[in-house]
Design an enzyme around this catalytic site. Structure first.
Site, PDB file in Angstrom:
ATOM      1  N   MET A   1       0.865  -1.025   0.128  1.00 36.41           N
ATOM      2  CA  MET A   1       0.206   0.070   0.093  1.00 36.41           C
ATOM      3  C   MET A   1       0.995   1.205   0.058  1.00 36.41           C
ATOM      4  O   MET A   1       1.359   1.783   1.106  1.00 36.41           O
ATOM      5  CB  MET A   1      -0.966  -0.136   1.192  1.00 36.41           C
ATOM      6  CG  MET A   1      -1.787   0.967   1.489  1.00 36.41           C
ATOM      7  SD  MET A   1      -1.894   2.609   1.500  1.00 36.41           S
ATOM      8  CE  MET A   1      -0.944   3.357   2.281  1.00 36.41           C
ATOM      9  N   PRO A   2       1.221   1.597  -1.127  1.00 31.94           N
ATOM     10  CA  PRO A   2       1.998   2.930  -1.177  1.00 31.94           C
ATOM     11  C   PRO A   2       1.251   4.162  -1.078  1.00 31.94           C
ATOM     12  O   PRO A   2       0.128   4.121  -1.582  1.00 31.94           O
ATOM     13  CB  PRO A   2       2.933   2.881  -2.400  1.00 31.94           C
ATOM     14  CG  PRO A   2       2.055   2.094  -3.162  1.00 31.94           C
ATOM     15  CD  PRO A   2       1.250   0.933  -2.266  1.00 31.94           C
ATOM     16  N   LEU A   3       1.365   5.141  -0.180  1.00 33.95           N
ATOM     17  CA  LEU A   3       0.713   6.421  -0.313  1.00 33.95           C
ATOM     18  C   LEU A   3       1.838   7.394  -0.994  1.00 33.95           C
ATOM     19  O   LEU A   3       2.922   7.686  -0.540  1.00 33.95           O
ATOM     20  CB  LEU A   3       0.824   6.683   0.959  1.00 33.95           C
ATOM     21  CG  LEU A   3       0.365   8.427   1.118  1.00 33.95           C
ATOM     22  CD1 LEU A   3      -1.122   8.687   0.458  1.00 33.95           C
ATOM     23  CD2 LEU A   3       0.233   8.586   2.964  1.00 33.95           C
TER      24      LEU A   3
END
Length: 129
Positions: A1-3
């Site tokens: 889950m990259p932001l």
């Protein structure tokens, strides 16, 4: 889950920003092999005097089309990070006209317990993710 957070100098249209975000998401999908809806992006628009990005002695100039991208993510391999950087540069050049010299990328790595997606619950730790 990259932001992904983007810092840009104000002046781009809503369409240009949406195109940039779509291009970045394609790079995320390619490099990190995450689900299509694993998309978290924030854009900060700044006045030109609020962003100073020189060349660290590499001998190039930047313009007001600068894009600074921070990638907050769980640990990724060097291969994944390198692929993301190349894919993002290619996508932004092809779809947004961003010269590679106007792109800066930084990774900030954290652990699964550092994320809560809703309800104050650490879904990675509870097994929901």
């Amino acid at each position: 889950m990259p932001l992904l957070t983007f810092d840009i100098i104000e002046g781009r249209s809503a369409t240009e920003i949406r195109t940039m975000l779509d291009a970045a998401h394609r790079a995320v999908l390619t490099a990190f092999n995450v689900p299509e809806r694993d998309r978290y992006q924030i854009v900060h628009e700044n006045k030109n005097y609020q962003m100073v990005f020189q060349d660290t002695g590499l001998g190039f100039e930047r313009s007001d089309r600068l894009v600074m991208v921070r990638v907050f993510t769980s640990p990724r391999s060097e291969e994944q990070k390198t692929r993301f950087m190349a894919e993002l540069a290619r996508e932004l050049a092809e779809h947004c006209g961003v010269d590679g010299k106007n792109l800066m990328i930084s990774f900030i790595t954290n652990a699964p317990g550092d994320w809560s997606f809703a309800d104050g619950e650490a879904q990675y730790l509870t097994g929901k993710l």
